[in-house]
Write a protein that holds these residues in place. Structure first.
Motif, PDB file in Angstrom:
ATOM      1  N   ILE A 204       6.292  -4.187  10.163  1.00 40.04           N
ATOM      2  CA  ILE A 204       4.836  -4.179   9.950  1.00 40.04           C
ATOM      3  C   ILE A 204       4.582  -4.420   8.469  1.00 40.04           C
ATOM      4  O   ILE A 204       4.825  -3.569   7.620  1.00 40.04           O
ATOM      5  N   GLU A 205       4.095  -5.599   8.162  1.00 38.77           N
ATOM      6  CA  GLU A 205       3.889  -6.038   6.796  1.00 38.77           C
ATOM      7  C   GLU A 205       2.620  -5.425   6.205  1.00 38.77           C
ATOM      8  O   GLU A 205       1.639  -5.209   6.915  1.00 38.77           O
ATOM      9  N   PHE A 206       2.647  -5.162   4.890  1.00 37.77           N
ATOM     10  CA  PHE A 206       1.443  -4.666   4.222  1.00 37.77           C
ATOM     11  C   PHE A 206       0.272  -5.611   4.495  1.00 37.77           C
ATOM     12  O   PHE A 206       0.340  -6.805   4.200  1.00 37.77           O
ATOM     13  N   THR A 207      -0.808  -5.076   5.057  1.00 41.10           N
ATOM     14  CA  THR A 207      -2.020  -5.868   5.285  1.00 41.10           C
ATOM     15  C   THR A 207      -3.231  -4.973   5.071  1.00 41.10           C
ATOM     16  O   THR A 207      -3.300  -3.863   5.621  1.00 41.10           O
ATOM     17  N   LEU A 208      -4.159  -5.430   4.259  1.00 40.39           N
ATOM     18  CA  LEU A 208      -5.382  -4.671   3.994  1.00 40.39           C
ATOM     19  C   LEU A 208      -6.573  -5.351   4.642  1.00 40.39           C
ATOM     20  O   LEU A 208      -6.771  -6.561   4.496  1.00 40.39           O
ATOM     21  N   ASN A 209      -7.321  -4.571   5.408  1.00 40.86           N
ATOM     22  CA  ASN A 209      -8.571  -5.052   5.991  1.00 40.86           C
ATOM     23  C   ASN A 209      -9.523  -3.856   6.105  1.00 40.86           C
ATOM     24  O   ASN A 209      -9.196  -2.741   5.681  1.00 40.86           O
ATOM     25  N   GLN A 210     -10.679  -4.087   6.668  1.00 40.43           N
ATOM     26  CA  GLN A 210     -11.697  -3.035   6.687  1.00 40.43           C
ATOM     27  C   GLN A 210     -11.303  -1.841   7.555  1.00 40.43           C
ATOM     28  O   GLN A 210     -11.874  -0.749   7.429  1.00 40.43           O
ATOM     29  N   SER A 211     -10.323  -2.040   8.424  1.00 41.01           N
ATOM     30  CA  SER A 211      -9.880  -0.923   9.268  1.00 41.01           C
ATOM     31  C   SER A 211      -8.739  -0.131   8.628  1.00 41.01           C
ATOM     32  O   SER A 211      -8.294   0.879   9.181  1.00 41.01           O
ATOM     33  N   THR A 212      -8.247  -0.587   7.462  1.00 39.14           N
ATOM     34  CA  THR A 212      -7.164   0.111   6.772  1.00 39.14           C
ATOM     35  C   THR A 212      -7.682   1.413   6.187  1.00 39.14           C
ATOM     36  O   THR A 212      -8.710   1.441   5.502  1.00 39.14           O
ATOM     37  N   THR A 213      -6.980   2.500   6.439  1.00 46.22           N
ATOM     38  CA  THR A 213      -7.397   3.817   5.939  1.00 46.22           C
ATOM     39  C   THR A 213      -6.761   4.099   4.588  1.00 46.22           C
ATOM     40  O   THR A 213      -5.781   3.457   4.193  1.00 46.22           O
ATOM     41  N   THR A 214      -7.313   5.082   3.900  1.00 42.02           N
ATOM     42  CA  THR A 214      -6.723   5.482   2.620  1.00 42.02           C
ATOM     43  C   THR A 214      -5.329   6.048   2.820  1.00 42.02           C
ATOM     44  O   THR A 214      -4.463   5.904   1.953  1.00 42.02           O
ATOM     45  N   ALA A 215      -5.113   6.687   3.964  1.00 41.95           N
ATOM     46  CA  ALA A 215      -3.774   7.212   4.261  1.00 41.95           C
ATOM     47  C   ALA A 215      -2.774   6.058   4.384  1.00 41.95           C
ATOM     48  O   ALA A 215      -1.630   6.155   3.914  1.00 41.95           O
ATOM     49  N   ASP A 216      -3.221   4.959   5.027  1.00 45.90           N
ATOM     50  CA  ASP A 216      -2.355   3.779   5.137  1.00 45.90           C
ATOM     51  C   ASP A 216      -2.011   3.234   3.749  1.00 45.90           C
ATOM     52  O   ASP A 216      -0.857   2.901   3.469  1.00 45.90           O
ATOM     53  N   ILE A 217      -3.027   3.150   2.897  1.00 44.57           N
ATOM     54  CA  ILE A 217      -2.809   2.624   1.550  1.00 44.57           C
ATOM     55  C   ILE A 217      -1.856   3.533   0.771  1.00 44.57           C
ATOM     56  O   ILE A 217      -0.970   3.068   0.057  1.00 44.57           O
ATOM     57  N   ASP A 218      -2.041   4.846   0.921  1.00 46.75           N
ATOM     58  CA  ASP A 218      -1.147   5.786   0.237  1.00 46.75           C
ATOM     59  C   ASP A 218       0.297   5.587   0.682  1.00 46.75           C
ATOM     60  O   ASP A 218       1.234   5.664  -0.130  1.00 46.75           O
ATOM     61  N   GLU A 219       0.469   5.372   1.976  1.00 49.01           N
ATOM     62  CA  GLU A 219       1.822   5.127   2.487  1.00 49.01           C
ATOM     63  C   GLU A 219       2.391   3.831   1.898  1.00 49.01           C
ATOM     64  O   GLU A 219       3.567   3.789   1.508  1.00 49.01           O
ATOM     65  N   MET A 220       1.563   2.791   1.830  1.00 50.89           N
ATOM     66  CA  MET A 220       2.017   1.519   1.248  1.00 50.89           C
ATOM     67  C   MET A 220       2.420   1.699  -0.209  1.00 50.89           C
ATOM     68  O   MET A 220       3.434   1.153  -0.660  1.00 50.89           O
ATOM     69  N   ILE A 221       1.633   2.481  -0.941  1.00 50.59           N
ATOM     70  CA  ILE A 221       1.948   2.727  -2.352  1.00 50.59           C
ATOM     71  C   ILE A 221       3.284   3.455  -2.485  1.00 50.59           C
ATOM     72  O   ILE A 221       4.124   3.111  -3.322  1.00 50.59           O
ATOM     73  N   SER A 222       3.500   4.469  -1.641  1.00 48.75           N
ATOM     74  CA  SER A 222       4.753   5.235  -1.700  1.00 48.75           C
ATOM     75  C   SER A 222       5.951   4.365  -1.356  1.00 48.75           C
ATOM     76  O   SER A 222       7.001   4.437  -2.016  1.00 48.75           O
ATOM     77  N   VAL A 223       5.803   3.541  -0.330  1.00 44.20           N
ATOM     78  CA  VAL A 223       6.903   2.652   0.062  1.00 44.20           C
ATOM     79  C   VAL A 223       7.183   1.643  -1.046  1.00 44.20           C
ATOM     80  O   VAL A 223       8.353   1.373  -1.387  1.00 44.20           O
ATOM     81  N   THR A 224       6.111   1.092  -1.636  1.00 46.96           N
ATOM     82  CA  THR A 224       6.284   0.124  -2.723  1.00 46.96           C
ATOM     83  C   THR A 224       7.003   0.760  -3.907  1.00 46.96           C
ATOM     84  O   THR A 224       7.874   0.143  -4.541  1.00 46.96           O
TER      85      THR A 224
END
Length: 317
Positions: free
Chosen positions: A214-234
């Motif tokens: 599941i590749e990093f993808t940002l859209n209007q349905s992306t939650t802040t929790a999702d973004i936080d997870e992406m930041i941690s993984v990055t």
């Protein structure tokens, strides 16, 4: 005693001329070739040692060439990995900015897509002499890379070629930046998300052949929790990339040190061979001039000795 049968003076002069001729030939050879020991007949022990050391010198020259090739391959990988770290760091910054209220996630995602394409470009370009250490295209790319380090001979005349080794294995699978086979690369591995225990097994990129990550993808349905997870993984990926860059940098430094050592070793061996077999041209030239003078004197002595029996002729008339 003077004898017309046995001319002892002439015999002595001829013998001296023979010795002078041999000495002249030796000095002429040294002046002409530059060698004091040119072949085994000149000095068996020194010639044998010099021949072995010259052979080892050729092997060291080949090792130096191999180190130069290895330095180029590692240098390309090191430079590319450093540049990739900067790009992933920029992606991390974009993800952090996406946490702000009112940010257009679609535009941030478009920027991340472009940065992702840049990472593909970096990985594709990181090739030298057919070797690419940043991209895993097949399981065969997992094989450790061996580079000739030096050529050694021990006290028992046993020879060995030492090697420098770079391993692609790590806890997440491989130190390759991108994996096009089964998701083992740093940026394509879901292992970092698994280690963090995220709800989604995020990867920064899927590789050319998607294996379901599941590749990093940002859209209007992306939650802040999702973004936080992406930041941690990055962040975990950045740490892994930094480790790889450090290892590559250490190898670049080690190869440079080894190159300098091999060059110094060749110079030392060349000096050693020179001390054994090279002629001192100043001394050889001086000896040649001396024996030429001795030869003239010996010829005069022979002329005098040959004339000595003639002095008896007046006594017989």
């Amino acid at each position: 005693m003077t004898s017309i049968v046995t001319n002892l003076g002439a015999m002595a002069a001829v013998q001296q001329l023979r010795l002078i001729g041999a000495s002249r030939l030796e000095s002429q050879q040294q002046v002409a070739t530059g060698y004091r020991v040119e072949s085994a007949k000149d000095n068996t022990a020194y010639w044998s040692i010099a021949t072995t050391m010259r052979s080892d010198g050729k092997a060291l020259a080949a090792a130096e060439d191999s180190l130069g090739l290895g330095a180029a391959v590692v240098g390309v990988a090191y430079s590319s990995m450093n540049f990739a770290v900067g790009v992933v760091d920029e992606i991390k910054a974009k993800l952090v900015s996406a946490r702000e209220r009112g940010v257009n996630l679609a535009k941030v995602n478009a920027e991340i897509v472009e940065l992702r394409n840049e990472l593909y470009s970096i990985a594709d370009s990181s090739s030298f002499n057919g070797e690419n250490w940043l991209r895993r295209s097949s399981p065969a790319d997992d094989v450790d890379k061996q580079m000739v380090g030096s050529f050694n001979r021990d006290a028992n005349s046993n020879v060995a070629v030492t090697s420098l080794t770079y391993s692609f294995a790590n806890a997440q699978g491989t130190n390759h930046l991108i994996d096009d086979v089964d998701g083992k690369g740093i940026l394509t591995s879901p292992q970092y998300a698994r280690e963090l225990g995220t709800d989604t097994e995020w990867v920064l990129m899927k590789g050319r052949q998607s294996v379901g990550q599941i590749e990093f993808t940002l859209n209007q349905s992306t939650t802040t929790a999702d973004i936080d997870e992406m930041i941690s993984v990055t962040d975990r990926m950045l740490l892994a990339m930094t480790d790889v860059a450090s290892n590559l940098g250490s190898m670049v430094s080690r190869i440079k040190l080894q190159e300098n050592f091999v060059i110094d070793l060749q110079d030392s061996q060349a000096r050693g061979v020179g001390r054994l077999v090279d002629a001192d041209l100043n001394a050889a030239s001086a000896r040649l001039r001396a024996v030429e003078t001795q030869g003239k004197l010996a010829n005069q002595a022979l002329s005098i000795a040959n004339a000595s029996p003639l002095a008896m002729l007046p006594l017989l008339t």
